[in-house]
Motif scaffolding. Structure first.
Motif, mmCIF file in Angstrom:
data_model
loop_
_atom_site.group_PDB
_atom_site.id
_atom_site.type_symbol
_atom_site.label_atom_id
_atom_site.label_comp_id
_atom_site.label_asym_id
_atom_site.label_seq_id
_atom_site.Cartn_x
_atom_site.Cartn_y
_atom_site.Cartn_z
ATOM 1 N N PHE A 418 0.858 -1.185 0.000
ATOM 2 C CA PHE A 418 0.000 0.000 0.000
ATOM 3 C C PHE A 418 0.897 1.239 0.000
ATOM 4 O O PHE A 418 2.019 1.221 0.519
ATOM 5 N N PHE A 424 -3.662 0.393 -3.305
ATOM 6 C CA PHE A 424 -3.321 -1.023 -3.152
ATOM 7 C C PHE A 424 -2.382 -1.465 -4.266
ATOM 8 O O PHE A 424 -2.632 -1.215 -5.452
ATOM 9 N N LYS A 459 -6.347 1.114 -6.994
ATOM 10 C CA LYS A 459 -5.528 -0.084 -7.207
ATOM 11 C C LYS A 459 -4.491 0.204 -8.286
ATOM 12 O O LYS A 459 -4.834 0.673 -9.388
#
Length: 468
Positions: A418, A424, A459
């Protein structure tokens, strides 16, 4: 004195030929009973089994043993020896191609399957083998599809139908049904089955070739689609010859010559005889005067729409972005599978839906993030069946997502990472770029909806460089 027990014991001791001779002598004496016939049956089984394990199989002798077995007045059926004989007959039919299973099963008695014959089993490496019933019906149906004998069609067809109901996951039973329907003259029914088959096996040339065989007005388009599946040259000669014949009929001589030359090159390279229909075409005036093209690829692409519309016309095109590739965890007895993430525009949400599909030839010329349009359907709750893929040339990569670039220090633990802003970093990116805890890296992130956590999040989808 020869008895059924002495025959059994001699066979088990390894003197198979002696046991067989004793069993024949007992039969000739006229004093043989049911136990004696059963002992003879096991001798025949062992003789066939021995012959089938040899490098050079004497198929005539094996068939002689099989016919000798079928003539025995064995009253107990189903039985273990009866099923074992059928297994050996199937092996001869499949591996040696010298036995017609359909003819054999009629004499053996298709009603004589035991309960165990309906069960699949696993071999030592974990692979699951279909039941004896499935394999026999498949082979017998193959034989039926290669004959014009309507009596044989009518004999196996109801048993094939029953097998399809009993083994719904075995799609090859349905494929055989389609083949038989064609030779029975029921092409319309076969067409429906083959069309459905293209949805699961649309990457395989032979599906489209068969569809072309039974679709007169779309044959050329189907054969083009077949060759776009990039079949190995060793397997494509038949479909190339069919396409060449159609091309020559519409005066596309250069394209036709290309197909014929491909066949000749392959046959010559492998030392095979040139097929008669190819020799006939090479002697015709159009072939002798035509100049072959360098490739028919563009011709294929420009002529597949009609074939695809046959099957997928009612399924709409949907925008998508291509995701990364990853290996699916191997299941015992099944091959390792490579999967692909695909992000599909969702009409019920402003965020695309993530699905996983098999990584196939469809994606060969596309890059991660590329803007695509696809045709496919959801099966059950989450499985997505992908049928067609094409690019959207005027769209940018990852155009279905909100994007942002990042440069941040990473927290990496248990192969997951992270950033400070809670972007992420998935395990594949961690591994591929050897990302370490505390390092600073830059990359591109997408805003995605997490199906498990039921919330939005960022992400990373690519790592660009390490920032010092």
């Amino acid at each position: 004195m020869i008895t059924s027990r002495s025959i059994y014991e001699k066979r088990k001791s390894g003197d198979l030929d002696g046991a067989y001779k004793d069993a024949l002598d007992l039969k000739e004496s006229g004093s043989i009973d049911e136990l004696g016939f059963n002992a003879l049956a096991w001798c025949l089984y062992s003789l066939i089994d021995r012959d089938l394990k040899k490098e050079n199989i004497n198929s005539l002798r094996v068939k002689t043993y099989l016919m000798e077995y079928l003539k025995l007045p064995l009253e107990k059926k189903p039985s273990l020896v009866h099923s074992h004989i059928l297994r050996l007959a199937l092996k001869l039919a499949k591996e040696n191609n010298s036995l017609n299973m359909l003819e054999f099963i009629r004499i053996w008695g298709i009603e004589n399957f035991s309960e165990e014959d309906y069960e699949s089993y696993k071999i030592p490496n974990g692979k699951e083998i279909p039941s004896l019933v499935e394999r026999v019906i498949l082979q017998a149906s193959k034989d039926a599809s290669e004959t014009n004998n309507s009596d044989l069609h009518n004999y196996i067809y109801p048993h094939l139908e029953e097998a399809i109901k009993r083994f719904p996951k075995n799609i090859w039973l349905t494929w055989r049904k389609a083949k038989i329907l064609v030779v029975m003259g029921k092409t319309d029914e076969a067409f429906i089955l083959v069309s459905d088959f293209t949805k699961s096996k649309g990457d395989h040339y032979w599906v489209w070739e068969f569809l072309g065989d039974i679709s007169d007005d779309c044959s050329l388009s189907c054969y083009c689609k077949a060759l776009l599946c990039n079949p190995d040259d060793d397997f494509s000669p038949k479909v190339r010859v069919k396409l060449a014949q159609l091309l020559s009929n519409i005066d596309e001589y250069s394209a036709a010559k290309y197909e014929i030359d491909k066949v000749i090159t392959n046959k010559t390279k492998n030392g095979y005889q040139i097929p008669d229909d190819v020799n006939q075409m090479t002697s015709q005036k159009w072939y002798l005067t035509a100049k072959s093209v360098d490739s028919n690829l563009q011709f294929y692409k420009s002529n597949v729409e009609k074939a695809e519309s046959l099957v997928f016309t009612n399924i709409p095109w949907v925008d998508a972005n291509l995701g990364n590739t990853f290996e699916f965890k191997k299941i015992e007895g099944k091959p390792q599978r490579s999967l692909r993430n695909l992000y599909i525009k969702d009409s019920s949400s402003k965020y695309p839906k993530e699905v996983r599909v098999l990584n196939s030839k469809k994606f060969k010329s596309y890059e991660i993030g590329q803007a695509l349009k696809i045709k496919g359907e959801f099966e059950k709750k989450s499985k997505f069946n992908l049928y067609l893929v094409d690019k959207r040339p005027d769209s940018l990569s990852w155009d279905l997502f909100e994007q942002k670039e990042f440069s941040d220090r990473l927290r990496v633990q248990n192969n997951m990472g992270f950033t400070k802003d809670n972007i992420f970093i998935p395990p594949p990116l961690i591994t591929a770029n050897n990302l370490q805890d505390g390092e600073t890296w830059s990359g591109l992130a997408l805003k995605m909806y997490d199906q498990k956590k039921k919330k939005l999040g960022w992400k990373a989808i690519s790592i660009n460089r390490r920032d010092i």
